[in-house]
Design an enzyme around this catalytic site. Structure first.
Site, PDB file in Angstrom:
ATOM      1  NE  ARG A 234      60.586  21.894  60.985  1.00  0.00           N
ATOM      2  CZ  ARG A 234      59.505  22.920  61.355  1.00  0.00           C
ATOM      3  NH1 ARG A 234      58.172  22.569  61.122  1.00  0.00           N
ATOM      4  NH2 ARG A 234      59.594  24.122  62.117  1.00  0.00           N
ATOM      5  CG  ASP A 258      50.991  21.163  57.390  1.00  0.00           C
ATOM      6  OD1 ASP A 258      50.283  21.703  56.492  1.00  0.00           O
ATOM      7  OD2 ASP A 258      51.493  22.023  58.322  1.00  0.00           O
ATOM      8  CD  GLU A 263      58.347  21.898  54.367  1.00  0.00           C
ATOM      9  OE1 GLU A 263      57.674  20.742  54.822  1.00  0.00           O
ATOM     10  OE2 GLU A 263      58.148  22.969  55.045  1.00  0.00           O
ATOM     11  CG  HIS A 295      55.085  24.000  56.899  1.00  0.00           C
ATOM     12  ND1 HIS A 295      56.390  23.772  57.110  1.00  0.00           N
ATOM     13  CD2 HIS A 295      54.732  24.359  57.968  1.00  0.00           C
ATOM     14  CE1 HIS A 295      56.905  23.864  57.989  1.00  0.00           C
ATOM     15  NE2 HIS A 295      55.770  24.308  58.728  1.00  0.00           N
TER      16      HIS A 295
HETATM   17  P1  NAD Z   1      57.425  21.340  72.416  1.00  0.00           P
HETATM   18  O1  NAD Z   1      59.118  21.452  72.371  1.00  0.00           O
HETATM   19  O2  NAD Z   1      56.724  22.142  73.331  1.00  0.00           O
HETATM   20  O3  NAD Z   1      57.151  19.729  72.145  1.00  0.00           O
HETATM   21  C1  NAD Z   1      58.288  18.805  71.665  1.00  0.00           C
HETATM   22  C2  NAD Z   1      57.933  17.517  72.686  1.00  0.00           C
HETATM   23  O4  NAD Z   1      58.805  16.467  72.009  1.00  0.00           O
HETATM   24  C3  NAD Z   1      58.520  17.743  74.006  1.00  0.00           C
HETATM   25  O5  NAD Z   1      57.538  17.276  74.999  1.00  0.00           O
HETATM   26  C4  NAD Z   1      59.864  16.713  73.861  1.00  0.00           C
HETATM   27  O6  NAD Z   1      60.274  16.225  75.156  1.00  0.00           O
HETATM   28  C5  NAD Z   1      59.241  15.701  73.035  1.00  0.00           C
HETATM   29  N1  NAD Z   1      60.509  15.069  72.314  1.00  0.00           N
HETATM   30  C6  NAD Z   1      61.715  15.600  71.980  1.00  0.00           C
HETATM   31  N2  NAD Z   1      62.509  14.431  71.587  1.00  0.00           N
HETATM   32  C7  NAD Z   1      61.641  13.584  71.561  1.00  0.00           C
HETATM   33  C8  NAD Z   1      62.189  12.115  71.180  1.00  0.00           C
HETATM   34  N3  NAD Z   1      63.342  11.811  70.892  1.00  0.00           N
HETATM   35  N4  NAD Z   1      61.422  11.015  71.380  1.00  0.00           N
HETATM   36  C9  NAD Z   1      60.018  11.420  72.109  1.00  0.00           C
HETATM   37  N5  NAD Z   1      59.511  12.802  72.435  1.00  0.00           N
HETATM   38  C10 NAD Z   1      60.451  13.578  72.327  1.00  0.00           C
HETATM   39  O7  NAD Z   1      57.276  21.559  70.657  1.00  0.00           O
HETATM   40  P2  NAD Z   1      56.004  21.939  69.913  1.00  0.00           P
HETATM   41  O8  NAD Z   1      55.802  23.444  70.329  1.00  0.00           O
HETATM   42  O9  NAD Z   1      54.953  21.130  70.552  1.00  0.00           O
HETATM   43  O10 NAD Z   1      56.155  21.696  68.411  1.00  0.00           O
HETATM   44  C11 NAD Z   1      56.513  20.436  68.048  1.00  0.00           C
HETATM   45  C12 NAD Z   1      57.264  20.503  66.403  1.00  0.00           C
HETATM   46  O11 NAD Z   1      56.069  21.024  65.856  1.00  0.00           O
HETATM   47  C13 NAD Z   1      58.360  21.662  66.377  1.00  0.00           C
HETATM   48  O12 NAD Z   1      59.352  21.063  66.768  1.00  0.00           O
HETATM   49  C14 NAD Z   1      57.991  21.782  64.992  1.00  0.00           C
HETATM   50  O13 NAD Z   1      58.838  21.115  64.319  1.00  0.00           O
HETATM   51  C15 NAD Z   1      56.709  21.403  64.599  1.00  0.00           C
HETATM   52  N6  NAD Z   1      55.793  22.548  64.132  1.00  0.00           N
HETATM   53  C16 NAD Z   1      55.123  22.464  63.122  1.00  0.00           C
HETATM   54  C17 NAD Z   1      54.380  23.493  62.480  1.00  0.00           C
HETATM   55  C18 NAD Z   1      53.595  23.282  61.193  1.00  0.00           C
HETATM   56  O14 NAD Z   1      53.033  24.480  60.741  1.00  0.00           O
HETATM   57  N7  NAD Z   1      53.342  22.717  60.536  1.00  0.00           N
HETATM   58  C19 NAD Z   1      54.335  24.880  63.075  1.00  0.00           C
HETATM   59  C20 NAD Z   1      54.936  24.641  64.336  1.00  0.00           C
HETATM   60  C21 NAD Z   1      55.536  23.612  64.932  1.00  0.00           C
END
Ligand code: NAD
Length: 331
Positions: A234, A258, A263, A295
Site C-alpha cells: 500500500r 505498484d 493513487e 496497482h
Molecule cells: P497477510 O495478512 O497474509 O500478511 C501480512 C503480514 O504482515 C502478516 O504476517 C503480519 O503479521 C505482518 N504484519 C502486520 N503488521 C506488521 C507490522 N507492523 N510489522 C511487521 N509485520 C507486520 O497479507 P497478504 O495477503 O500477504 O497481503 C499483504 C498486503 O498486500 C495486503 O494487506 C495489501 O495491502 C497488499 N496487496 C496488494 C495487492 C496489489 O495488487 N498490489 C493485492 C493484494 C494485496
C-alpha cells in the site's frame, strides 16, 4: 437479492458475470463509492467495492440509511473500510483474503528483475536502434540479501521464489513463521537490522496505524547505499517525499512501486487525454531507476477468477445466514 458493484472495471466484468451462478440481480457502475455516490445504493441489499472506494465511517452511515445490509469487498486489503463503524451498525463486511498471493509475489519479483536488468530502459533503447549495453549492467540476484517486511500469504511466496534464486533472506514480521525459517533459511530480524543488511527490500504488510509511513527517512538512512526498494503493498506504508529525496541524492538505487499513497482516482483510469496534476507522481515518473505499475500486481486470470468466486461466495453465505470465514471484525 440485488447487488450493486461500485468501481467496476472492464477487465473484471466477464469474471464477475461468470461467477454469478446463483443468478443474483447485479448492477455494475463505474463510479467509485464515496459520499456523493452513496445514493446509488438505494434499493440494493448488498454493495461490492474495491480498494479505491471510500467506505469511511460517514459513508457507511449513509449506506445504512440507504438500506444496505452487506458489503462485499473484492480485495484482500481493507484499509479503505471503517470496519469498526460497519460492525457497530451491524453491516457485515467480508473481503477476499486469498485469491492468488502468487500474483502479487510474482509481480514483486518481476519488478526486481525489470529494475535490476534495466528491461524498460533496454527496450526503450532498442526501439531507437541503439543496441549498446553500456547502460544495461545489472547484478546477480544469487547470494544477495533480500529483506522481506511482512511474511504473510504474499511475503512467504516471495521468500520461496527468492530462495530459488539463491538469495539470503531476512524478514521482519510481528508474527514470525517457523516454517519459513526451516524451509527457506529465513532469518527474522528487527527492522533496523533488515534495513542495514539488505540489498533489496520488499514490503508485504497491510496498511494500518503501525505500518503507515513505516519506511521513512529514519529507516531509509539505515539502508545500504544503492538499495532496491519494492512496494506492492500500500502506498502510505512509505513516505513518498522521503523516498523521492533519497532517490534524488542517490541513496535509493532503484524503486519499484505498484501502489501510491495518492493513487485514488489516478490508478485504474486512462488519463492520457486529461493529464493528471500530481507533482509527486510526476517526479517519480521522471526517474530512470523508478518503475511504476498502476496497482496491477493482483491482475492475473487466476486471481480475477478467485476474486469473483469468493465475492459471490461471501454474499451467498450472508444470504444463507451462515457467516463466511471472510467476515471482518474490528480489532
Ligand atoms: P497477510 O495478512 O497474509 O500478511 C501480512 C503480514 O504482515 C502478516 O504476517 C503480519 O503479521 C505482518 N504484519 C502486520 N503488521 C506488521 C507490522 N507492523 N510489522 C511487521 N509485520 C507486520 O497479507 P497478504 O495477503 O500477504 O497481503 C499483504 C498486503 O498486500 C495486503 O494487506 C495489501 O495491502 C497488499 N496487496 C496488494 C495487492 C496489489 O495488487 N498490489 C493485492 C493484494 C494485496
Amino acid at each position: 437479492m440485488k447487488i450493486l458493484f461500485y468501481s467496476t472495471k472492464e477487465y473484471e466484468l466477464n469474471y464477475l458475470e461468470s461467477a454469478n451462478t446463483t443468478g443474483f440481480t447485479v448492477t455494475f457502475v463505474k463510479q467509485p463509492l464515496n459520499l456523493s455516490t452513496v445514493k446509488l445504493a438505494l434499493g440494493f441489499d448488498t454493495i461490492s467495492i474495491f480498494t479505491a472506494d471510500d467506505a469511511s465511517a460517514p459513508v457507511i452511515e449513509e449506506l445504512k440509511k440507504e438500506g444496505v445490509k452487506f458489503i462485499a469487498a473484492r480485495s484482500a486489503g481493507y484499509d479503505n473500510i471503517d470496519i469498526k463503524k460497519a460492525n457497530e451498525l451491524k453491516i457485515p463486511v467480508a473481503n477476499v483474503p486469498e485469491y492468488s498471493p502468487y500474483s502479487i509475489a510474482e509481480h514483486a519479483v518481476a519488478m526486481m528483475l525489470a529494475l535490476n536488468r534495466k528491461l524498460i530502459v533496454s527496450n526503450r533503447q532498442v526501439t531507437t536502434h541503439n543496441f549498446t549495453i553500456d547502460k544495461l549492467i545489472g547484478f546477480d540476484l544469487n547470494k544477495k540479501t533480500v529483506g522481506i517486511i511482512g511474511t504473510g500469504r504474499i511475503g512467504k511466496i516471495v521468500a520461496k521464489i527468492l530462495y530459488g534464486f539463491g538469495c539470503t533472506i531476512l524478514a521482519h514480521d510481528i508474527n514470525p513463521d517457523e516454517q519459513l525459517k526451516e524451509n527457506y533459511k529465513v532469518k527474522y530480524v528487527d527492522l533496523e537490522t533488515l534495513a542495514s543488511s539488505s540489498e533489496i527490500i520488499t514490503i508485504h504488510t497491510p496498511l494500518n496505524v503501525e505500518t503507515r509511513y513505516l519506511i521513512n527517512e529514519e529507516v531509509i538512512k539505515k539502508m545500504k547505499k544503492g538499495i532496491m526498494l519494492i512496494n506492492t503493498s500500500r502506498g502510505a506504508i512509505v513516505s513518498t517525499p522521503d523516498i523521492i529525496k533519497y532517490i534524488e541524492n542517490g541513496h535509493i538505487g532503484y524503486y519499484g512501486m505498484d501502489v501510491y499513497e495518492y493513487e485514488k482516482g489516478i490508478f485504474f483510469y486512462d488519463h492520457s487525454h486529461e493529464p493528471i496534476n500530481d507533482p509527486l507522481l510526476d517526479k517519480l515518473m521522471g526517474f530512470q531507476n523508478v518503475l511504476i505499475t498502476p496497482h496491477q500486481a493482483f491482475a492475473t486470470k487466476e486471481a480475477l477468477t478467485n476474486i469473483a468466486a469468493t465475492t459471490f461466495y461471501n454474499i451467498q453465505c450472508w444470504m444463507n445466514r451462515s457467516s463466511s470465514k471472510n467476515e471482518l471484525v474490528a480489532p
